[in-house]
Design a protein around this motif. Structure first.
Motif, PDB file in Angstrom:
ATOM      1  N   LEU A  30      23.276 -96.148  21.527  1.00 50.18           N
ATOM      2  CA  LEU A  30      22.051 -96.494  22.243  1.00 50.18           C
ATOM      3  C   LEU A  30      22.050 -95.833  23.628  1.00 50.18           C
ATOM      4  CD1 LEU A  30      19.451 -98.117  22.039  1.00 50.18           C
ATOM      5  CD2 LEU A  30      20.654-100.097  22.945  1.00 50.18           C
ATOM      6  N   GLN A  31      23.209 -95.826  24.272  1.00 52.12           N
ATOM      7  CA  GLN A  31      23.321 -95.154  25.575  1.00 52.12           C
ATOM      8  C   GLN A  31      22.993 -93.670  25.453  1.00 52.12           C
ATOM      9  OE1 GLN A  31      26.516 -95.924  28.281  1.00 52.12           O
ATOM     10  NE2 GLN A  31      26.960 -97.914  27.371  1.00 52.12           N
ATOM     11  N   ALA A  32      23.408 -93.069  24.341  1.00 49.95           N
ATOM     12  CA  ALA A  32      23.118 -91.649  24.111  1.00 49.95           C
ATOM     13  C   ALA A  32      21.606 -91.426  24.003  1.00 49.95           C
ATOM     14  CB  ALA A  32      23.824 -91.166  22.844  1.00 49.95           C
ATOM     15  N   GLN A  33      20.930 -92.329  23.319  1.00 51.95           N
ATOM     16  CA  GLN A  33      19.464 -92.230  23.195  1.00 51.95           C
ATOM     17  C   GLN A  33      18.783 -92.378  24.551  1.00 51.95           C
ATOM     18  OE1 GLN A  33      17.609 -94.849  20.263  1.00 51.95           O
ATOM     19  NE2 GLN A  33      19.383 -94.659  18.929  1.00 51.95           N
ATOM     20  N   ILE A  34      19.301 -93.296  25.348  1.00 51.03           N
ATOM     21  CA  ILE A  34      18.728 -93.535  26.675  1.00 51.03           C
ATOM     22  C   ILE A  34      18.929 -92.293  27.562  1.00 51.03           C
ATOM     23  CG2 ILE A  34      18.989 -94.909  28.791  1.00 51.03           C
ATOM     24  CD1 ILE A  34      19.868 -97.253  26.852  1.00 51.03           C
ATOM     25  N   ARG A  35      20.129 -91.737  27.500  1.00 53.31           N
ATOM     26  CA  ARG A  35      20.450 -90.524  28.269  1.00 53.31           C
ATOM     27  C   ARG A  35      19.479 -89.402  27.899  1.00 53.31           C
ATOM     28  NH1 ARG A  35      25.739 -90.208  26.628  1.00 53.31           N
ATOM     29  NH2 ARG A  35      26.360 -91.970  27.902  1.00 53.31           N
ATOM     30  N   GLN A  36      19.233 -89.300  26.601  1.00 54.01           N
ATOM     31  CA  GLN A  36      18.328 -88.275  26.067  1.00 54.01           C
ATOM     32  C   GLN A  36      16.906 -88.474  26.614  1.00 54.01           C
ATOM     33  OE1 GLN A  36      18.767 -85.844  23.747  1.00 54.01           O
ATOM     34  NE2 GLN A  36      16.765 -85.495  22.802  1.00 54.01           N
ATOM     35  N   LEU A  37      16.448 -89.724  26.580  1.00 56.21           N
ATOM     36  CA  LEU A  37      15.101 -90.068  27.047  1.00 56.21           C
ATOM     37  C   LEU A  37      14.930 -89.689  28.515  1.00 56.21           C
ATOM     38  CD1 LEU A  37      12.691 -91.670  25.699  1.00 56.21           C
ATOM     39  CD2 LEU A  37      13.546 -93.689  26.865  1.00 56.21           C
ATOM     40  N   ILE A  38      15.946 -89.973  29.315  1.00 55.20           N
ATOM     41  CA  ILE A  38      15.863 -89.705  30.756  1.00 55.20           C
ATOM     42  C   ILE A  38      16.014 -88.208  31.040  1.00 55.20           C
ATOM     43  CG2 ILE A  38      16.937 -90.141  33.012  1.00 55.20           C
ATOM     44  CD1 ILE A  38      17.807 -92.929  31.842  1.00 55.20           C
ATOM     45  N   SER A  39      16.997 -87.572  30.424  1.00 51.89           N
ATOM     46  CA  SER A  39      17.287 -86.177  30.768  1.00 51.89           C
ATOM     47  C   SER A  39      16.208 -85.217  30.284  1.00 51.89           C
ATOM     48  CB  SER A  39      18.656 -85.765  30.214  1.00 51.89           C
ATOM     49  OG  SER A  39      18.609 -85.753  28.809  1.00 51.89           O
ATOM     50  N   THR A  40      15.440 -85.612  29.276  1.00 49.99           N
ATOM     51  CA  THR A  40      14.371 -84.733  28.793  1.00 49.99           C
ATOM     52  C   THR A  40      13.005 -85.120  29.383  1.00 49.99           C
ATOM     53  OG1 THR A  40      14.098 -86.123  26.827  1.00 49.99           O
ATOM     54  CG2 THR A  40      15.531 -84.196  26.606  1.00 49.99           C
ATOM     55  N   ASN A  41      13.050 -85.965  30.429  1.00 45.43           N
ATOM     56  CA  ASN A  41      11.830 -86.391  31.141  1.00 45.43           C
ATOM     57  C   ASN A  41      10.798 -87.064  30.242  1.00 45.43           C
ATOM     58  OD1 ASN A  41      12.750 -85.371  33.643  1.00 45.43           O
ATOM     59  ND2 ASN A  41      12.166 -83.306  32.976  1.00 45.43           N
ATOM     60  N   GLN A  42      11.274 -87.819  29.298  1.00 47.35           N
ATOM     61  CA  GLN A  42      10.344 -88.497  28.393  1.00 47.35           C
ATOM     62  C   GLN A  42      10.160 -89.976  28.729  1.00 47.35           C
ATOM     63  OE1 GLN A  42      10.606 -87.333  24.049  1.00 47.35           O
ATOM     64  NE2 GLN A  42      12.545 -86.526  24.810  1.00 47.35           N
ATOM     65  N   LEU A  43      10.799 -90.383  29.808  1.00 39.66           N
ATOM     66  CA  LEU A  43      10.752 -91.798  30.152  1.00 39.66           C
ATOM     67  C   LEU A  43       9.327 -92.260  30.456  1.00 39.66           C
ATOM     68  CD1 LEU A  43      12.667 -94.193  30.504  1.00 39.66           C
ATOM     69  CD2 LEU A  43      12.919 -93.561  32.906  1.00 39.66           C
ATOM     70  N   GLN A  44       8.613 -91.458  31.236  1.00 37.35           N
ATOM     71  CA  GLN A  44       7.254 -91.849  31.604  1.00 37.35           C
ATOM     72  C   GLN A  44       6.336 -91.903  30.378  1.00 37.35           C
ATOM     73  OE1 GLN A  44       4.760 -89.439  34.243  1.00 37.35           O
ATOM     74  NE2 GLN A  44       4.731 -91.171  35.653  1.00 37.35           N
ATOM     75  N   SER A  45       6.456 -90.938  29.489  1.00 38.40           N
ATOM     76  CA  SER A  45       5.587 -90.951  28.309  1.00 38.40           C
ATOM     77  C   SER A  45       5.958 -92.114  27.382  1.00 38.40           C
ATOM     78  CB  SER A  45       5.604 -89.615  27.572  1.00 38.40           C
ATOM     79  OG  SER A  45       6.895 -89.264  27.206  1.00 38.40           O
ATOM     80  N   TYR A  46       7.225 -92.466  27.361  1.00 31.54           N
ATOM     81  CA  TYR A  46       7.648 -93.654  26.604  1.00 31.54           C
ATOM     82  C   TYR A  46       6.879 -94.882  27.098  1.00 31.54           C
ATOM     83  CZ  TYR A  46      10.773 -97.504  25.140  1.00 31.54           C
ATOM     84  OH  TYR A  46      11.291 -98.668  24.623  1.00 31.54           O
ATOM     85  N   PHE A  47       6.808 -95.046  28.404  1.00 36.32           N
ATOM     86  CA  PHE A  47       6.107 -96.204  28.969  1.00 36.32           C
ATOM     87  C   PHE A  47       4.591 -96.102  28.802  1.00 36.32           C
ATOM     88  CE2 PHE A  47      10.157 -97.259  30.838  1.00 36.32           C
ATOM     89  CZ  PHE A  47      10.132 -98.638  30.790  1.00 36.32           C
ATOM     90  N   LYS A  48       4.047 -94.907  29.012  1.00 41.46           N
ATOM     91  CA  LYS A  48       2.593 -94.738  28.874  1.00 41.46           C
ATOM     92  C   LYS A  48       2.130 -95.058  27.469  1.00 41.46           C
ATOM     93  CE  LYS A  48       1.353 -91.720  32.655  1.00 41.46           C
ATOM     94  NZ  LYS A  48       1.177 -90.346  33.144  1.00 41.46           N
ATOM     95  N   HIS A  49       2.955 -94.695  26.520  1.00 33.51           N
ATOM     96  CA  HIS A  49       2.614 -94.927  25.115  1.00 33.51           C
ATOM     97  C   HIS A  49       2.764 -96.409  24.754  1.00 33.51           C
ATOM     98  CE1 HIS A  49       2.218 -94.062  20.861  1.00 33.51           C
ATOM     99  NE2 HIS A  49       3.292 -94.790  20.648  1.00 33.51           N
ATOM    100  N   LYS A  50       3.859 -96.981  25.178  1.00 29.55           N
ATOM    101  CA  LYS A  50       4.183 -98.355  24.758  1.00 29.55           C
ATOM    102  C   LYS A  50       3.468 -99.425  25.593  1.00 29.55           C
ATOM    103  CE  LYS A  50       8.181-100.967  23.199  1.00 29.55           C
ATOM    104  NZ  LYS A  50       9.645-100.979  23.064  1.00 29.55           N
ATOM    105  N   TYR A  51       3.357 -99.161  26.889  1.00 29.33           N
ATOM    106  CA  TYR A  51       2.733-100.134  27.802  1.00 29.33           C
ATOM    107  C   TYR A  51       1.713 -99.405  28.682  1.00 29.33           C
ATOM    108  CZ  TYR A  51       7.212-102.490  26.764  1.00 29.33           C
ATOM    109  OH  TYR A  51       8.309-103.038  26.157  1.00 29.33           O
ATOM    110  N   PRO A  52       0.502 -99.181  28.161  1.00 36.24           N
ATOM    111  CA  PRO A  52      -0.464 -98.361  28.918  1.00 36.24           C
ATOM    112  C   PRO A  52      -0.866 -98.938  30.274  1.00 36.24           C
ATOM    113  CG  PRO A  52      -1.187 -98.717  26.648  1.00 36.24           C
ATOM    114  CD  PRO A  52      -0.019 -99.613  26.865  1.00 36.24           C
ATOM    115  N   THR A  53      -0.903-100.262  30.381  1.00 40.21           N
ATOM    116  CA  THR A  53      -1.374-100.840  31.645  1.00 40.21           C
ATOM    117  C   THR A  53      -0.378-101.854  32.209  1.00 40.21           C
ATOM    118  OG1 THR A  53      -2.554-102.561  30.441  1.00 40.21           O
ATOM    119  CG2 THR A  53      -3.818-100.606  31.050  1.00 40.21           C
ATOM    120  N   GLY A  54      -0.554-102.132  33.492  1.00 39.49           N
ATOM    121  CA  GLY A  54       0.335-103.071  34.156  1.00 39.49           C
ATOM    122  C   GLY A  54      -0.273-104.468  34.235  1.00 39.49           C
ATOM    123  N   HIS A  55       0.542-105.436  34.640  1.00 38.50           N
ATOM    124  CA  HIS A  55       0.059-106.812  34.775  1.00 38.50           C
ATOM    125  C   HIS A  55      -0.803-106.953  36.029  1.00 38.50           C
ATOM    126  CE1 HIS A  55       2.642-107.932  38.153  1.00 38.50           C
ATOM    127  NE2 HIS A  55       3.632-107.308  37.572  1.00 38.50           N
TER     128      HIS A  55
END
Ligand SMILES: [Zn+2]
Length: 168
Positions: A14-39
């Motif tokens: 799981l840590q490897a997947q997280i590292r991948q998400l961060i190092s390939t700059n996909q973190l923001q798109s992960y959030f935009k896709h999963k949680y489009p808006t804030g509280h």
């Protein structure tokens, strides 16, 4: 990688997947896709009502919730994202407990599901002081997706620290 300090207790794959998400700059798109808006709970009164509703539904016989606020800085070394403090007050002959919850101020602009998971975490401490099996069982009873949300909460902290928090 510095950010991985928040994920040390997760399995290596799981840590490897997280590292991948961060190092390939996909973190923001992960959030935009999963949680489009804030509280919309920036207001302390609304935040208190929101938390009280969860408490009344799932944790009826626990001490009074006195306040909830965004005024804590993260201490991720200890892995804490919120704190709860208990005060004992003597009313007449009765000893009454009440709790104050302080949430990491990075959560002021965040997805609702993630904020909710943190509130659930702090409320569950009203019953169980330690992070033991009974504690996580209660968290999952209140919020069935708790474990995933706690992971996303940690990812969100990385998002915010990298200056990529688009909920602001
Ligand atoms: Zn805790």
């Amino acid at each position: 990688m510095q950010e991985l300090k928040y994920f040390q207790h997760y399995p290596e794959n799981l840590q490897a997947q997280i590292r991948q998400l961060i190092s390939t700059n996909q973190l923001q798109s992960y959030f935009k896709h999963k949680y489009p808006t804030g509280h919309q709970l920036q207001n302390q009164q609304l935040l208190y009502q929101y938390s009280t509703e969860i408490k009344q539904h799932f944790l009826k016989n626990t001490p009074r919730l006195n306040s909830v606020s965004f005024n804590k800085h993260t201490d991720m070394v200890k892995g804490t994202l919120g704190t709860h403090t208990q005060q004992q007050k003597i009313h007449g002959k009765k000893l009454k407990a009440r709790y104050d919850i302080a949430l990491n101020n990075q959560l002021k602009y965040a997805p609702e599901a993630i904020l909710r998971a943190l509130i659930v975490h702090e409320l569950a401490h009203f019953k169980h002081a330690e992070h033991n099996k009974a504690f996580y069982k209660l968290c999952c009873h209140i919020e069935p997706d708790y474990h995933q949300l706690e992971l996303d909460l940690r990812l969100f902290i990385v998002l915010d620290e990298q200056g990529l928090n688009f909920y602001k």
